[in-house]
Design an enzyme around this catalytic site. Structure first.
Site, short mmCIF file in Angstrom:
data_model
loop_
_atom_site.label_atom_id
_atom_site.label_comp_id
_atom_site.label_asym_id
_atom_site.label_seq_id
_atom_site.Cartn_x
_atom_site.Cartn_y
_atom_site.Cartn_z
N THR A 54 30.45 9.27 57.97
CA THR A 54 29.28 8.40 57.92
C THR A 54 29.54 7.07 58.61
O THR A 54 28.63 6.45 59.16
CB THR A 54 28.86 8.18 56.46
OG1 THR A 54 28.46 9.44 55.94
CG2 THR A 54 27.72 7.19 56.32
N TYR A 68 20.72 10.92 57.57
CA TYR A 68 21.28 10.58 58.87
C TYR A 68 22.22 11.71 59.28
O TYR A 68 22.50 12.62 58.49
CB TYR A 68 22.07 9.27 58.78
CG TYR A 68 23.19 9.35 57.76
CD1 TYR A 68 22.97 9.03 56.43
CD2 TYR A 68 24.45 9.83 58.12
CE1 TYR A 68 23.98 9.16 55.48
CE2 TYR A 68 25.46 9.96 57.18
CZ TYR A 68 25.20 9.62 55.86
OH TYR A 68 26.20 9.78 54.93
N THR A 134 33.61 10.06 53.79
CA THR A 134 34.00 9.76 52.41
C THR A 134 34.25 11.04 51.59
O THR A 134 34.99 10.99 50.60
CB THR A 134 32.92 8.94 51.69
OG1 THR A 134 31.69 9.65 51.73
CG2 THR A 134 32.76 7.56 52.30
N ASP A 135 33.64 12.16 52.00
CA ASP A 135 33.70 13.34 51.12
C ASP A 135 35.13 13.80 50.82
O ASP A 135 35.43 14.16 49.68
CB ASP A 135 32.93 14.51 51.76
CG ASP A 135 31.42 14.35 51.61
OD1 ASP A 135 30.96 13.27 51.23
OD2 ASP A 135 30.70 15.32 51.91
N LYS A 207 36.42 9.75 45.13
CA LYS A 207 34.99 9.45 45.28
C LYS A 207 34.30 9.75 43.96
O LYS A 207 34.28 10.90 43.52
CB LYS A 207 34.39 10.27 46.42
CG LYS A 207 32.97 9.87 46.76
CD LYS A 207 32.44 10.61 47.98
CE LYS A 207 31.04 10.14 48.34
NZ LYS A 207 30.49 10.83 49.52
N GLU A 327 47.80 21.98 24.39
CA GLU A 327 46.70 22.94 24.65
C GLU A 327 47.21 24.33 25.00
O GLU A 327 46.70 25.31 24.51
CB GLU A 327 45.75 22.46 25.76
CG GLU A 327 44.81 21.34 25.36
CD GLU A 327 43.68 21.82 24.45
OE1 GLU A 327 43.50 23.03 24.28
OE2 GLU A 327 43.00 20.95 23.89
N1 ASP Z 1 29.49 13.95 54.48
C1 ASP Z 1 29.99 12.71 55.02
C2 ASP Z 1 31.45 12.91 55.38
O1 ASP Z 1 32.26 13.02 54.50
C3 ASP Z 1 29.82 11.64 54.02
C4 ASP Z 1 30.42 10.30 54.34
O2 ASP Z 1 31.17 10.10 55.26
O3 ASP Z 1 30.13 9.37 53.56
O4 ASP Z 1 31.78 12.97 56.53
#
Ligand code: ASP
Length: 370
Positions: A54, A68, A134-135, A207, A327
């Site tokens: 992103t 986007y 971010t993923d 995340k 456990e």
């Molecule tokens: N789906 C995107 C990615 O991980 C999300 C992001 O970058 O925030 O490339």
């Protein structure tokens, strides 16, 4: 990393006023290491390796903060969009990939790690920034933390809003990442993630929110913050990484399959057995609570272990840590616990560890130490 003492001495003799960074003092050479000659510029030299995400995303309208296309803007444009970067470092960009991070495979992880490993070996590179989606940035950060043998700063950076959005977070995140990558005080702290003014440990960060700029969190807290171009540190990682790691990407060309099976009520054996039939050498059991295993699944996991599959108990809860022999009797079943690693981080460590050992006790040692 350049040694700053000669610059300081020369400048003091000449009565020159130095930038604050040059006065931080020399980095002592390690035994056997030769100090390199000072560069003409006082600015650190940082390479920005772009992979997409992103932070390189573009939407149809400035109002599109969540709708986007990721991975559109090339690295040179990302750098040109933040002129302040030139004041903190001499940077150059390299486009490794242009993909959304959910599409990362082991092949890309390995290619990226080899590229970063080669960069940090160069005398003319003081730090590396990696732009990423971010993923899965938390997985890539931890992988690099484990396998790139260096004390030089490696800083992951991402954004939650595309570069075309109002109040896009990528520009400041990138500026902060370059600041951290060029900072002497960021050395030997493992791979870092700079987002939302915070400096997170790549090992710990995850995340946690999928719609806000404050998306990343570590249960043990951030290592520090970047404010107005200055780093502030509050804690340091204690787990092995970088030069203290026993793993080295220079000797890793493939990773074994590791599968995650998510725990819930009313489960069935097939997700475990199908994963193994598909080639998984280890299963991360993302169990409920303390990595719990439903009574009716215990025999399935014991049977897989008897066939050589490594069973690693993590937790779907996200925080806390799985206790060994609580456990479930891990000693008796020869299972491993993932300590405080969430399932996706446990998957990375298991894959890296399995390049060296298939022994469950060795694997458990590795899970305690990294
Ligand atoms: N789906 C995107 C990615 O991980 C999300 C992001 O970058 O925030 O490339």
């Amino acid at each position: 990393m350049r040694r700053t003492l000669p610059i300081v001495l020369m400048a003091l003799m000449a009565g020159t006023v130095l930038p604050a960074r040059a006065l931080e003092g020399p980095i002592p050479a390690k035994p056997g290491e030769t100090a390199t000659a000072p560069a003409a510029s006082a600015k650190p030299r940082v390479v920005i390796v772009a992979t997409g995400g992103t932070i390189a995303g573009a939407g149809a309208d400035a109002a599109n903060s969540a709708t986007y296309q990721a991975a559109k803007v090339p690295v040179d444009k990302l750098i040109a969009a933040v002129p302040a970067i030139a004041q903190v470092a001499d940077v150059r960009g390299e486009q490794a990939f242009q993909i959304a991070s959910e599409s990362f495979t082991n092949a890309q992880l390995i290619e990226l790690a080899k590229k970063v490993s080669a960069l940090v070996k160069r005398d003319d590179v003081d730090g590396v920034v990696i732009t990423h989606g971010t993923d899965t940035v938390e997985e890539t950060a931890y992988f690099l933390d484990l396998v790139v043998r260096t004390d030089k700063p490696i800083v992951m950076v991402a954004s939650m809003r595309p570069s075309t959005a109002i109040s896009a977070d990528g520009a400041l995140n990138l500026l902060d990442a370059v600041t951290v990558a060029g900072a002497n005080d960021a050395r030997a702290k493992g791979v870092l993630l700079t987002m939302n003014d915070e400096i997170q440990a790549g090992r710990d960060t995850t995340k946690r929110v999928n719609i806000k700029p404050s998306a990343f969190f570590s249960q043990w807290g951030p290592l520090g913050m970047v404010v107005e171009g200055k780093t502030y540190w509050f804690r340091a990682p204690v787990k092995r990484h970088g030069t203290t790691s026993e793993f080295n990407i220079d000797g890793i060309d493939s990773l074994p399959e590791v599968a995650i099976v998510y725990g819930s009520g009313n489960m069935h054996p097939e997700p475990y057995t199908t994963a193994v039939a598909g080639g998984a050498k280890a299963i991360i059991h993302a169990g409920t609570g303390n990595g719990s295993v439903a009574g009716y699944l215990v025999d399935t996991l014991k049977d897989l272990r008897s066939k050589g599959v490594l069973i690693i108990r993590s937790s779907r809860v996200g925080d806390g840590f799985v206790l060994r022999n609580a456990e479930q009797p891990d000693d008796k079943y020869d299972w491993v616990v993932a300590h405080d690693l969430n399932p996706q981080k446990a998957k990375i460590l298991a894959a890296v560890a399995l390049t060296k050992t298939q022994d469950s006790k060795e694997l458990q040692r590795i899970f305690w130490e990294y």
